[in-house]
Scaffold this active site. Sequence first.
Site, PDB file in Angstrom:
ATOM      1  N   ASP A 228       0.884  -1.161   0.000  1.00  0.00           N
ATOM      2  CA  ASP A 228       0.000   0.000   0.000  1.00  0.00           C
ATOM      3  C   ASP A 228       0.926   1.216   0.000  1.00  0.00           C
ATOM      4  O   ASP A 228       2.110   1.121   0.360  1.00  0.00           O
ATOM      5  CB  ASP A 228      -0.949  -0.004   1.209  1.00  0.00           C
ATOM      6  CG  ASP A 228      -2.119   0.972   0.979  1.00  0.00           C
ATOM      7  OD1 ASP A 228      -2.047   1.789   0.030  1.00  0.00           O
ATOM      8  OD2 ASP A 228      -3.105   0.924   1.740  1.00  0.00           O
TER       9      ASP A 228
HETATM   10  C1  BGC Z   1      -4.841   3.477   0.058  1.00  0.00           C
HETATM   11  C2  BGC Z   1      -4.977   2.460  -1.067  1.00  0.00           C
HETATM   12  C3  BGC Z   1      -4.775   3.151  -2.392  1.00  0.00           C
HETATM   13  C4  BGC Z   1      -3.418   3.823  -2.395  1.00  0.00           C
HETATM   14  C5  BGC Z   1      -3.093   4.535  -3.695  1.00  0.00           C
HETATM   15  C6  BGC Z   1      -3.567   4.301  -0.051  1.00  0.00           C
HETATM   16  O1  BGC Z   1      -3.623   5.368   0.824  1.00  0.00           O
HETATM   17  O2  BGC Z   1      -4.865   2.810   1.286  1.00  0.00           O
HETATM   18  O3  BGC Z   1      -6.222   1.857  -1.008  1.00  0.00           O
HETATM   19  O4  BGC Z   1      -4.895   2.248  -3.437  1.00  0.00           O
HETATM   20  O5  BGC Z   1      -3.385   4.785  -1.344  1.00  0.00           O
HETATM   21  O6  BGC Z   1      -3.851   5.674  -3.834  1.00  0.00           O
END
Ligand code: BGC
Length: 747
Positions: A228
């Site tokens: 993530d």
């Molecule tokens: C989120 C993810 C997301 C990623 C990219 C993170 O803060 O938890 O779900 O895909 O950012 O934007």
Amino acid sequence: MNEEISQIVDKLTLEEKASLCSGDSWMSTEAIDRLDVPSINVSDGPHGVRIAEKSKVKKENKITTCFPTASAIASSWNRNLVREVGKALGRECRNLGVHVLLAPGINIKRTPLCGRNFEYYSEDPYLSGELGAAFVNGVQSQGVGTSLKHFACNNQETDRMLVSAEVEERPLREIYLAGFKRVVKGERPWTVMCSYNKLNGTYTSEHPYLLTEVLRDEWDFEGLVVSDWGAVNDRLKGLEAGLDLEMPGPSEANDRKIIEAVRSGRIEESVLDRAVERILRLVFKATNCAQEELEGGVDAQAHHELAKKVASESIVLLKNQNGLLPLDENNLSSLAVVGRMAKEPSLEGGGSSEVELSKVDTPLEEIKKTVDDKIQVSYAPGYPKSDRVDEEMAEEALETGKEADVVVLFAGLPRGIESEGYDRENMKLPEIQLELIQKISEVQSNTVVVLNNGSPVSTNAWIGNVPALLEGWLLGQAGGGAIADILFGKVNPSGKLAETFPVSLEDNPSHINFPGENGKVLYGEGLFVGYRYYDEKNIEPQFPFGYGLSYTSFDYSELNLDQKEMDDQEDLTVTVTVKNTGDLAGKETVQLYVGHEDPKLTRPPKELKSFKKVALKPGESKTVEFTLRGRDFSYYDPSREEWVVETGVYDILVGSSSRDIRAKSTFRLKSTRDFEKTLTKDNSLKEWLENEEARKLLKQIFPEGEGDRPEGTSEWMKNLPLKKLTSLSQGKITEEMIEELIESVQN
Ligand code: BGC
């Protein structure tokens, strides 16, 4: 392709390999021009394609539809529709040059307060897994990858980057990982995204058990694991554990650490190569797919209509006293629409899933369009944008509401309450809205409340005062039309809750263990998440899991099992007849739950194992068929470290909700495996006595005394572990005797 990839890996320098292990920007991977390795683009997900600020996608091709968010779409219980949404998103990705959509999010809803619940499907792993699988299937059918997230146990936003979810293995397997397993094994998502949090003390981004043992060794996942955004803690531990790609990038410091670790021998180069190969495989697969022509292009209007269709199947009719709904435009002369959210609805939650909106159908406009000139529609906002009391606005709404035949009152959670990054503080609607509902219901007996929220709100204080209630979720750009269609009966509601709405927050099973303290959150409720808990504790929820009304009624009959006794290698076919007994065509989601009458380990009273949504015309009957396999009756036994199916009697419960079981039958399942426990000196005397051979031997060594020993000894005695007999018999039973006994029984 594997051959070509190995050749590229051979040609890459150590520096190039390390650079591939992190992105080249916020939303794309690193290219190696020298060897014709291109960069690919990723984009959020899940209910629309988000074009991040510095994204390298073809912005000139921008067609992005904002679909209903996951908590809404899950309430449709419609795998086909979810697949259609996946397809549409896949096509929008192709058009934009997005190679991997960062979705779906299938984390379990452990608490109604999780800020990101609107992005997740359900409290139930079967439902989450089925819908996640349909979504992945749809997106990937268009040649675009998915990123199944957030792996795993990211069930709250509070402290999400540090907190350790403390979860026992059984609930971990049966509740929190089961949906991921279903999607990974069934649909092969191109990527899996690890979560931010720790699981039992270890960051999931460097968790060998999760990322390698379970995901790859057990589930045969061959794709790539991406972090993530910012979830990497120790890059080297991550690489070793199976985390391939760090996002966002570039992450020069971590790339350098990788280079140094390989040079110093701290990490074998083969470990780095493994990650590089997976990254290259993804990149080439994605770019090959992207080269194929997207036949038919992207039809923005068709996607808008799909968004409306999904929204109308997602709305849940929670209450409809005296059949107030559907409204009959021919029998009404005036309608008051009250509540700012009718004009400025919340369409999605906050955070990385936010989709830029180019078109919005508001409920107010759509209601006006539906009734045309037939009914006089008045509107009063009732409350301001802020939480401030505005007497004048409230007064105007009361006047408007009082005079109309019916009031449709829009209430919900204002933007900013539900978001990634933080949790909600409570389940309440804003105070000014609560006052408005109260006052309007005092002057208007025909009040329909339409909720606009992504996760449960308390309705207990006022539900008794309003005759009709619709859960209108966060329905995306076309939700307004869907609400109008449901209000006026153009569409018969068929949504069912994918999560329990408790009477009060305190009833929720996670309540005393949320959001944790000192960096840990204990999943103390174990397996008893959502309806599993309310069932076990016999707590009446406000609205149970699987619940949702229709404008028609359904009758269930002739539940039939094709076998009354079978073994775990066979399939069980269950059929039930469902009849539409009302005057309107409608859809019913038939839910099948399984209960185990006398399990050795604790099990929830019942668990969802299948469902089917059927469309029925008035008077029409259909036979709905389900097939259950041996594994549908299994549970995870941590002492054996495997899934087991126990011999026993099982209940098949078929119903319209988890609390409205319409038909029940039982059957006997025989396990084809021998699950006899190996007896050790830690087993109780009682357990030893259950073994015939042991009983005889115990008789021989048991000291003489009154009564029939050892069977006749007290309960207290029988509960002692065998090894304690040595000291408590004051030496009459020796350690040697016990050892001999164990040996004879085990051989
Ligand atoms: C989120 C993810 C997301 C990623 C990219 C993170 O803060 O938890 O779900 O895909 O950012 O934007």
